[in-house]
Design a protein around this motif. Structure first.
Motif, PDB file in Angstrom:
ATOM      1  N   LYS A   1       5.909  23.141 -17.173  1.00 15.45           N
ATOM      2  CA  LYS A   1       6.806  22.477 -18.109  1.00 15.45           C
ATOM      3  C   LYS A   1       6.931  20.995 -17.764  1.00 15.45           C
ATOM      4  CE  LYS A   1      11.454  22.472 -20.037  1.00 15.45           C
ATOM      5  NZ  LYS A   1      12.805  23.080 -20.027  1.00 15.45           N
ATOM      6  N   ASN A   2       6.955  20.166 -18.788  1.00 10.51           N
ATOM      7  CA  ASN A   2       7.062  18.729 -18.622  1.00 10.51           C
ATOM      8  C   ASN A   2       8.524  18.318 -18.765  1.00 10.51           C
ATOM      9  OD1 ASN A   2       6.313  16.115 -18.248  1.00 10.51           O
ATOM     10  ND2 ASN A   2       5.199  15.914 -20.174  1.00 10.51           N
ATOM     11  N   HIS A   3       9.232  18.206 -17.653  1.00  9.51           N
ATOM     12  CA  HIS A   3      10.671  17.940 -17.679  1.00  9.51           C
ATOM     13  C   HIS A   3      10.963  16.470 -17.918  1.00  9.51           C
ATOM     14  CE1 HIS A   3      11.486  21.959 -15.966  1.00  9.51           C
ATOM     15  NE2 HIS A   3      10.386  21.740 -15.273  1.00  9.51           N
ATOM     16  N   SER A   4      12.032  16.202 -18.654  1.00  9.05           N
ATOM     17  CA  SER A   4      12.486  14.824 -18.818  1.00  9.05           C
ATOM     18  C   SER A   4      13.274  14.417 -17.576  1.00  9.05           C
ATOM     19  CB  SER A   4      13.372  14.694 -20.058  1.00  9.05           C
ATOM     20  OG  SER A   4      14.619  15.347 -19.841  1.00  9.05           O
ATOM     21  N   LEU A   5      13.442  13.112 -17.400  1.00  9.20           N
ATOM     22  CA  LEU A   5      14.233  12.631 -16.264  1.00  9.20           C
ATOM     23  C   LEU A   5      15.676  13.091 -16.382  1.00  9.20           C
ATOM     24  CD1 LEU A   5      14.387  10.984 -13.672  1.00  9.20           C
ATOM     25  CD2 LEU A   5      14.748   8.923 -15.061  1.00  9.20           C
ATOM     26  N   ASP A   6      16.210  13.111 -17.587  1.00 12.53           N
ATOM     27  CA  ASP A   6      17.582  13.583 -17.780  1.00 12.53           C
ATOM     28  C   ASP A   6      17.727  15.045 -17.383  1.00 12.53           C
ATOM     29  OD1 ASP A   6      18.910  11.255 -18.777  1.00 12.53           O
ATOM     30  OD2 ASP A   6      17.864  11.507 -20.671  1.00 12.53           O
ATOM     31  N   GLU A   7      16.737  15.856 -17.718  1.00 13.54           N
ATOM     32  CA  GLU A   7      16.778  17.279 -17.358  1.00 13.54           C
ATOM     33  C   GLU A   7      16.775  17.467 -15.853  1.00 13.54           C
ATOM     34  OE1 GLU A   7      14.555  19.595 -21.035  1.00 13.54           O
ATOM     35  OE2 GLU A   7      13.324  18.596 -19.516  1.00 13.54           O
ATOM     36  N   LEU A   8      15.911  16.735 -15.166  1.00 17.53           N
ATOM     37  CA  LEU A   8      15.856  16.861 -13.706  1.00 17.53           C
ATOM     38  C   LEU A   8      17.138  16.362 -13.063  1.00 17.53           C
ATOM     39  CD1 LEU A   8      12.255  16.016 -12.473  1.00 17.53           C
ATOM     40  CD2 LEU A   8      13.257  18.171 -13.190  1.00 17.53           C
ATOM     41  N   ALA A   9      17.666  15.246 -13.562  1.00 18.11           N
ATOM     42  CA  ALA A   9      18.898  14.702 -13.003  1.00 18.11           C
ATOM     43  C   ALA A   9      20.043  15.698 -13.157  1.00 18.11           C
ATOM     44  CB  ALA A   9      19.243  13.379 -13.679  1.00 18.11           C
ATOM     45  N   GLU A  10      20.128  16.324 -14.315  1.00 16.53           N
ATOM     46  CA  GLU A  10      21.189  17.306 -14.543  1.00 16.53           C
ATOM     47  C   GLU A  10      20.988  18.531 -13.655  1.00 16.53           C
ATOM     48  OE1 GLU A  10      23.263  19.814 -18.204  1.00 16.53           O
ATOM     49  OE2 GLU A  10      21.596  18.449 -18.601  1.00 16.53           O
TER      50      GLU A  10
ATOM     51  N   ASN B   1       0.814  -1.222   0.000  1.00 18.29           N
ATOM     52  CA  ASN B   1       0.000   0.000   0.000  1.00 18.29           C
ATOM     53  C   ASN B   1       0.845   1.269   0.000  1.00 18.29           C
ATOM     54  OD1 ASN B   1       1.028  -0.136   2.553  1.00 18.29           O
ATOM     55  ND2 ASN B   1      -0.919   0.190   3.624  1.00 18.29           N
ATOM     56  N   ALA B   2       2.093   1.155  -0.466  1.00 17.95           N
ATOM     57  CA  ALA B   2       2.989   2.309  -0.520  1.00 17.95           C
ATOM     58  C   ALA B   2       2.471   3.358  -1.500  1.00 17.95           C
ATOM     59  CB  ALA B   2       4.390   1.863  -0.936  1.00 17.95           C
ATOM     60  N   VAL B   3       2.954   4.574  -1.345  1.00 17.03           N
ATOM     61  CA  VAL B   3       2.707   5.612  -2.344  1.00 17.03           C
ATOM     62  C   VAL B   3       3.657   5.351  -3.509  1.00 17.03           C
ATOM     63  CG1 VAL B   3       2.819   8.075  -2.864  1.00 17.03           C
ATOM     64  CG2 VAL B   3       2.001   7.303  -0.615  1.00 17.03           C
ATOM     65  N   LEU B   4       3.123   5.230  -4.706  1.00 12.45           N
ATOM     66  CA  LEU B   4       3.944   4.988  -5.883  1.00 12.45           C
ATOM     67  C   LEU B   4       4.453   6.313  -6.450  1.00 12.45           C
ATOM     68  CD1 LEU B   4       1.868   2.236  -7.739  1.00 12.45           C
ATOM     69  CD2 LEU B   4       3.692   1.952  -6.044  1.00 12.45           C
ATOM     70  N   VAL B   5       5.711   6.303  -6.872  1.00  9.82           N
ATOM     71  CA  VAL B   5       6.336   7.500  -7.439  1.00  9.82           C
ATOM     72  C   VAL B   5       6.994   7.108  -8.761  1.00  9.82           C
ATOM     73  CG1 VAL B   5       8.011   9.362  -7.093  1.00  9.82           C
ATOM     74  CG2 VAL B   5       6.821   8.367  -5.116  1.00  9.82           C
ATOM     75  N   ALA B   6       6.767   7.891  -9.792  1.00  9.53           N
ATOM     76  CA  ALA B   6       7.394   7.631 -11.090  1.00  9.53           C
ATOM     77  C   ALA B   6       7.583   8.949 -11.821  1.00  9.53           C
ATOM     78  CB  ALA B   6       6.549   6.673 -11.927  1.00  9.53           C
ATOM     79  N   HIS B   7       8.483   8.949 -12.794  1.00 13.27           N
ATOM     80  CA  HIS B   7       8.651  10.134 -13.629  1.00 13.27           C
ATOM     81  C   HIS B   7       7.775   9.961 -14.858  1.00 13.27           C
ATOM     82  CE1 HIS B   7      10.609  13.853 -14.647  1.00 13.27           C
ATOM     83  NE2 HIS B   7      10.694  13.425 -15.903  1.00 13.27           N
ATOM     84  N   HIS B   8       6.914  10.955 -15.106  1.00 11.87           N
ATOM     85  CA  HIS B   8       5.850  10.819 -16.108  1.00 11.87           C
ATOM     86  C   HIS B   8       5.043   9.566 -15.776  1.00 11.87           C
ATOM     87  CE1 HIS B   8       8.580  13.272 -19.052  1.00 11.87           C
ATOM     88  NE2 HIS B   8       8.015  14.030 -18.126  1.00 11.87           N
ATOM     89  N   ALA B   9       4.509   9.592 -14.578  1.00 10.15           N
ATOM     90  CA  ALA B   9       3.872   8.422 -13.974  1.00 10.15           C
ATOM     91  C   ALA B   9       2.695   7.873 -14.765  1.00 10.15           C
ATOM     92  CB  ALA B   9       3.421   8.763 -12.549  1.00 10.15           C
ATOM     93  N   ARG B  10       2.022   8.722 -15.498  1.00 12.36           N
ATOM     94  CA  ARG B  10       0.834   8.257 -16.223  1.00 12.36           C
ATOM     95  C   ARG B  10       1.157   7.078 -17.139  1.00 12.36           C
ATOM     96  NH1 ARG B  10      -2.648  11.590 -20.789  1.00 12.36           N
ATOM     97  NH2 ARG B  10      -4.135   9.915 -21.247  1.00 12.36           N
TER      98      ARG B  10
END
Length: 225
Positions: free
Chosen positions: A169-178, A117-126
């Motif tokens: 803005k819809n950031h990519s995972l690479d953008e956020l990581a950088e 029952n954890a809270v799920l987290v994802a990048h662009h989770a949809r």
């Protein structure tokens, strides 16, 4: 009559689903530090919800502001559908890891057991959640019951208010990581991307805590609380 039909239908669901569903009757903690977050990523045969399928699921747990590196979840799914274009990205070939691949139902069962029952987290989770829910639908099961957070949306909320910033803005995972100074090792594997997303998530949480966010409910948009 209708009530009897509903009861019968529920009784036909597999035990692993009933055990998963039972967890959501338990009381959960209101505080972020005590909440279990499961950060996940899927690698798929493509980007089409209906025709494409999951090739692998990776997940990792974040609890008390720490990543449980010893508790990484990763499964590879038997799949007859392959897209040469996406193979260039994730590198999962038809012949690779065949001995370690499991059925879609077994992958779903193991993921439900891991996520609980954890809270799920994802990048662009949809995308990831839709692919997982489509797998559940093929098995005749309901949709996931977990609450879900998207790191792209959370990052926009954590930024300093400014008229010069596009907060939608819809950031990519690479953008956020950088931007957040997160290393991008093992990119484009499900477990590797889940780990990178977990590091990004912790950086975002640190920013939100500076703004006074300590309750889990405050991570969600007002309309979904």
């Amino acid at each position: 009559m209708f009530g009897l039909f509903k009861k019968k239908k529920k009784e036909t669901l597999p035990e692993y689903w009933n055990a998963y569903e039972q967890l959501f009757r338990e009381k959960t903690t209101p505080y972020i530090a005590d909440t279990r977050f499961v950060i996940l990523d899927t690698e798929t045969t493509g980007l089409h919800y209906r025709s494409d399928r999951i090739l692998s699921i990776g997940a990792i747990t974040v609890l008390d502001n720490s990543i449980s590196v010893s508790d990484i979840f990763e499964v590879y799914v038997k799949q007859e559908t392959f897209n040469p274009e996406t193979v260039k990205i994730h590198g999962l070939l038809r012949e690779e890891k065949q001995a370690n691949r499991i059925s879609e139902e077994e992958a779903v069962r193991l993921f439900l057991q891991y996520a609980g029952n954890a809270v799920l987290v994802a990048h662009h989770a949809r995308f990831d959640l839709t692919m997982l829910n489509n797998a559940l639908k093929r098995l005749g099961l309901p949709k996931l019951k977990n609450r879900v957070l998207d790191t792209s949306t959370l990052y926009n909320r954590a930024r300093i208010m400014s008229n010069l910033i596009d907060r939608n803005k819809n950031h990519s995972l690479d953008e956020l990581a950088e931007t957040l100074n997160v290393a991008r090792n093992d990119r484009h594997t499900a477990a590797g991307d889940a780990y990178i997303t977990a590091l990004v998530f912790l950086k975002i949480l640190a920013r939100l805590k500076q703004k006074g966010t300590v309750r889990t409910r405050d991570l969600f948009s007002p309309e979904s609380r």
